[in-house]
Design a protein around this motif. Structure first.
Motif, PDB file in Angstrom:
ATOM      1  N   TYR A 185       0.802  -1.221   0.000  1.00  0.00           N
ATOM      2  CA  TYR A 185       0.000   0.000   0.000  1.00  0.00           C
ATOM      3  C   TYR A 185       0.836   1.272   0.000  1.00  0.00           C
ATOM      4  N   ARG A 186       2.022   1.227   0.622  1.00  0.00           N
ATOM      5  CA  ARG A 186       2.814   2.444   0.759  1.00  0.00           C
ATOM      6  C   ARG A 186       4.015   2.497  -0.171  1.00  0.00           C
TER       7      ARG A 186
ATOM      8  N   SER B 142      -4.981 -15.156  -2.260  1.00  0.00           N
ATOM      9  CA  SER B 142      -3.730 -14.399  -2.218  1.00  0.00           C
ATOM     10  C   SER B 142      -2.616 -15.156  -2.923  1.00  0.00           C
ATOM     11  N   ARG B 143      -2.586 -16.453  -2.728  1.00  0.00           N
ATOM     12  CA  ARG B 143      -1.537 -17.249  -3.371  1.00  0.00           C
ATOM     13  C   ARG B 143      -1.711 -17.252  -4.888  1.00  0.00           C
ATOM     14  N   ARG B 144      -2.924 -17.261  -5.374  1.00  0.00           N
ATOM     15  CA  ARG B 144      -3.167 -17.189  -6.816  1.00  0.00           C
ATOM     16  C   ARG B 144      -2.681 -15.855  -7.381  1.00  0.00           C
ATOM     17  N   TRP B 145      -2.968 -14.746  -6.676  1.00  0.00           N
ATOM     18  CA  TRP B 145      -2.484 -13.446  -7.131  1.00  0.00           C
ATOM     19  C   TRP B 145      -0.965 -13.406  -7.131  1.00  0.00           C
ATOM     20  N   THR B 146      -0.330 -14.022  -6.115  1.00  0.00           N
ATOM     21  CA  THR B 146       1.128 -14.059  -6.075  1.00  0.00           C
ATOM     22  C   THR B 146       1.694 -14.812  -7.270  1.00  0.00           C
TER      23      THR B 146
ATOM     24  N   GLU C 196       0.594   4.921 -10.083  1.00  0.00           N
ATOM     25  CA  GLU C 196       1.550   3.835 -10.333  1.00  0.00           C
ATOM     26  C   GLU C 196       1.192   2.598  -9.531  1.00  0.00           C
ATOM     27  N   ARG C 197       0.725   2.844  -8.306  1.00  0.00           N
ATOM     28  CA  ARG C 197       0.373   1.714  -7.449  1.00  0.00           C
ATOM     29  C   ARG C 197      -0.833   0.958  -7.984  1.00  0.00           C
ATOM     30  N   ASP C 198      -1.820   1.692  -8.513  1.00  0.00           N
ATOM     31  CA  ASP C 198      -3.062   1.074  -8.964  1.00  0.00           C
ATOM     32  C   ASP C 198      -3.022   0.650 -10.431  1.00  0.00           C
TER      33      ASP C 198
ATOM     34  N   ARG D 290      -1.370  -6.543  -8.908  1.00  0.00           N
ATOM     35  CA  ARG D 290      -0.899  -6.007  -7.642  1.00  0.00           C
ATOM     36  C   ARG D 290      -2.067  -5.480  -6.807  1.00  0.00           C
ATOM     37  N   SER D 291      -3.041  -4.853  -7.457  1.00  0.00           N
ATOM     38  CA  SER D 291      -4.219  -4.366  -6.744  1.00  0.00           C
ATOM     39  C   SER D 291      -5.019  -5.520  -6.153  1.00  0.00           C
ATOM     40  N   GLY D 292      -5.165  -6.594  -6.930  1.00  0.00           N
ATOM     41  CA  GLY D 292      -5.873  -7.766  -6.414  1.00  0.00           C
ATOM     42  C   GLY D 292      -5.158  -8.388  -5.233  1.00  0.00           C
ATOM     43  N   LEU D 293      -3.821  -8.447  -5.304  1.00  0.00           N
ATOM     44  CA  LEU D 293      -3.053  -8.997  -4.190  1.00  0.00           C
ATOM     45  C   LEU D 293      -3.206  -8.122  -2.949  1.00  0.00           C
ATOM     46  N   ARG D 294      -3.181  -6.786  -3.135  1.00  0.00           N
ATOM     47  CA  ARG D 294      -3.352  -5.889  -1.991  1.00  0.00           C
ATOM     48  C   ARG D 294      -4.689  -6.124  -1.301  1.00  0.00           C
ATOM     49  N   ARG D 295      -5.743  -6.232  -2.094  1.00  0.00           N
ATOM     50  CA  ARG D 295      -7.070  -6.421  -1.500  1.00  0.00           C
ATOM     51  C   ARG D 295      -7.165  -7.746  -0.747  1.00  0.00           C
ATOM     52  N   SER D 296      -6.640  -8.806  -1.332  1.00  0.00           N
ATOM     53  CA  SER D 296      -6.736 -10.117  -0.678  1.00  0.00           C
ATOM     54  C   SER D 296      -5.879 -10.168   0.586  1.00  0.00           C
TER      55      SER D 296
END
Length: 650
Positions: free
Chosen positions: A336-337, A404-408, A480-482, A487-493
């Motif tokens: 997030y940061r 989360s593992r799928r997003w990774t 850039e983050r979004d 990466r956004s999906g991983l952040r949410r999960s």
């Protein structure tokens, strides 16, 4: 853009291992409270009517307890001390028994035995029961309504326990995440702040627990937290020594954090950096193991069966939890940061998390075997029902962790899917996007130079321009983050996973303060096997505490069966609040069962005489034996409970 879905077989296998580990975590983290001590027997027994006054009162516990000079008090019907005040250690082998002598020449009447001790797992336990000499009588003894370890002090102590576990997990897991998964994160300001705040949280919570320990196990008064004599006595206990050792180890942990975020970030020579990583890894592991050992050596793992195996297993379990949940917290902060967090770092953490849950599976299964009781305890005890709630939450966490593992995995294959070299993509990500201590200082210097080079600019206008530049920079970093959907999906999960973990930690904290199912069942079986012995031509007097769980749902049922023998008997039942005042309830049901002869249950319908007083005449007991008396108390339209006691009828 295309993404590759993980293969079903591999994902399913890992999901099954993860589910087993999470179940092990649930059982092992919740199970520590199974070391709570319980009163398994007494002489005289609860509710007994004896012909002559005994010379002493003995109490038997399920495990070793710490007793003070005032741990056992015997009060006469007028509330005066009837004991000599000298606690006797009657322990022999595996039998844990303590006693107190009684004064000579005690008159007939009902006596109250109030006891309080600290179980071997550091939790305070207390209780009370009555017995009668000659015949039951009225008593003016009023016992405290507050449970041991309850009230404001208990709530503050529980919060401190929760924060200490959370601080330990983030401190150890965050440091491991930086060293093993993302060395470049040592210079990232949000990561630094997260780990330092975890150290402060753990240190502050430990100090609070040390100060509150005396009132938590004793008076329950918050003002006693600053009683120097009480603090001195706490330091002489096993728990006090463990908390003091934890504070000393946290001093070493502060040095580790200072080197990690100081000297390590300034090293440029690769060999020096590798040597420093090795030293930090070895030193950090030793300190983390020592801090985890302060829990294992002072609480649940040090009691019960196989403590020599259980303590190192408990240390491994705590370290695995820290590596997983603490690393997850720092990863969440980085996602997030810090938009440019390395994809390789996410992959490495995925491997660390997988190894951690494998350790959790092994240690959790052992701890569950060691401390979890029978299957019936899952539904028949409060501890078991809380455990079922946690099982449901764990099921939710299993699904989120799999997502989360799928997003990774998608992050790992994304560069090749786009046809770009991994190094090129990571270099492009790193340019001008990471919020480190150095970049913040550079931005401040740049802004200061810009202001200095334009002396004619109005200061208010310059401040406005600086705020606009900061807003533009923040918006650019957010874009850039979004920009990366994976990466956004991983952040949410990961955020959802962390939120569920917080709730689970709260449920676990409640479980550690709840009498476990196995201990409760063992105490119940012991009490059911004993029960008071009726004296011929004397009434049987029972005292049955109850809790329906609703408003005004706690109290005591006092039941008298006269003459307490076969044939017709008179029954009087009094429902009282914890302070001894009458409690008016809408319904009372009574049933008598002689299980040895398969007789009953025989229902008894008492009549309400007045508020808190019910009576029935002509209660027939057809044959002698050990009868179980069941009393169902209903305090509202939906709140009721059933309590029982065995009595021997001659």
């Amino acid at each position: 853009m295309t993404t590759t879905t993980p293969r079903l077989g591999t994902a399913l296998a890992r999901l099954l291992i993860l589910a087993a580990a999470l179940l092990g975590t649930l059982l092992a983290v919740a199970a520590p409270a199974s070391a709570h001590a319980a009163l398994t027997g007494s002489d005289p027994q609860d509710g007994a009517v004896v012909v002559t006054a005994p010379k002493e009162v003995n109490l038997t516990f399920s495990e070793q307890v710490a007793m003070s000079a005032d741990s056992i008090r015997v009060l006469d019907p007028a509330g005066r001390r009837a004991d000599t005040g000298e606690i006797r250690d009657l322990c022999s082998g595996s039998v844990v028994r303590y006693g107190v002598g009684l004064r000579a020449g005690l008159p007939d009447g009902t006596y109250t035995v109030a006891w309080q001790a600290v179980s071997a797992d550091s939790h305070p336990v207390a209780g009370a029961f009555t017995f009668s000499i000659g015949a039951p009588s009225q008593t003016s003894v009023a016992l405290p309504d507050q449970e041991p370890g309850g009230g404001l002090v208990g709530a503050l102590y529980g919060i401190a326990r929760y924060l200490s576990y959370a601080g330990f997990a983030v401190l150890v897991g965050g440091g491991a995440f930086v060293l093993v998964c993302w060395p470049r994160g040592a210079s990232v300001r949000p990561v630094q702040r997260t780990v330092v705040r975890a150290w402060l949280t753990l240190t502050g919570a430990t100090l609070v627990m040390l100060l509150l320990r005396n009132p938590y196990t004793g008076s329950g008064e918050l003002s006693d937290a600053f009683d120097l004599a009480g603090l001195k006595s706490v330091l002489e206990t096993k728990t006090g020594a463990a908390l003091t050792s934890r504070l000393l180890l946290l001093g070493a942990a502060a040095l580790f954090v200072a080197v990690l975020f100081g000297a390590y970030t300034r090293r440029t020579d690769p060999k020096e950096k590798r040597d420093l990583v090795f030293g930090l890894g070895v030193g950090g592991t030793v300190v983390a193991t020592g801090i985890a050992g302060t829990w294992a050596l002072a609480e649940h793992a040090s009691t019960g069966i196989q403590p020599g195996i259980a303590m190192p297993v408990d240390i491994l379990h705590l370290l695995a939890v820290a590596a997983w949940l603490g690393g997850l917290t720092v990863l969440l902060v980085a996602l997030y940061r810090t938009p440019s967090v390395d994809r390789a770092a996410v992959e490495r953490f995925s491997k660390v998390a997988f190894a951690s849950v494998a350790v959790l599976a092994a240690t959790g299964l052992y701890q569950s075997w060691r401390q979890v009781g029978s299957w019936s305890a899952l539904t028949d005890t409060r501890y078991g029902r809380l455990l079922l709630v946690k099982v449901g939450l764990m099921g939710v966490l299993v699904g989120i962790a799999w997502i989360s593992r799928r997003w990774t995995q998608r992050l790992a294959v994304l560069p090749s899917a786009e046809g770009l070299p991994s190094a090129e993509r990571e270099t492009g990500e790193e340019e001008g996007t990471e919020v480190t201590a150095e970049t913040e200082e550079a931005e401040e210097t740049e802004g200061g130079e810009a202001a200095a080079s334009a002396p004619d600019v109005d200061p208010e206008r310059a401040a406005q321009l600086a705020r606009q530049r900061a807003a533009v920079a923040t918006a650019r970093r957010k874009r850039e983050r979004d920009a990366d959907p994976e990466r956004s999906g991983l952040r949410r999960s990961v955020l959802t996973e962390a939120a569920v973990a917080v709730v689970l930690l709260a449920v676990t904290t409640v479980l550690t303060a709840t009498e476990p199912g196995r201990t409760e069942e063992e105490a119940g079986r012991s009490n059911a096997a004993s029960g008071p012995v009726a004296v011929p031509d004397r009434p049987v007097d029972l005292r049955l505490p109850f809790d329906t769980g609703g408003v005004d749902g706690k109290g005591v049922v006092r039941l008298s069966l006269d003459p307490g023998r076969t044939g017709a008997n008179g029954l009087h039942l009094y429902v009282e609040r914890p302070d001894g005042k009458p409690l008016d309830v809408p319904e009372i049901k009574i049933a008598l069962t002689l299980e040895a002869k398969s007789v009953g249950p025989l229902p008894v319908a008492p009549d309400r005489i007045q508020a808190g007083h019910w009576s029935a005449s002509g209660v027939q007991i057809p044959m002698p034996g050990e009868w179980r008396i069941q009393v169902t108390v209903r305090t509202s339209d939906i709140d009721q409970t059933t309590i029982d006691k065995n009595v021997k009828i001659g």
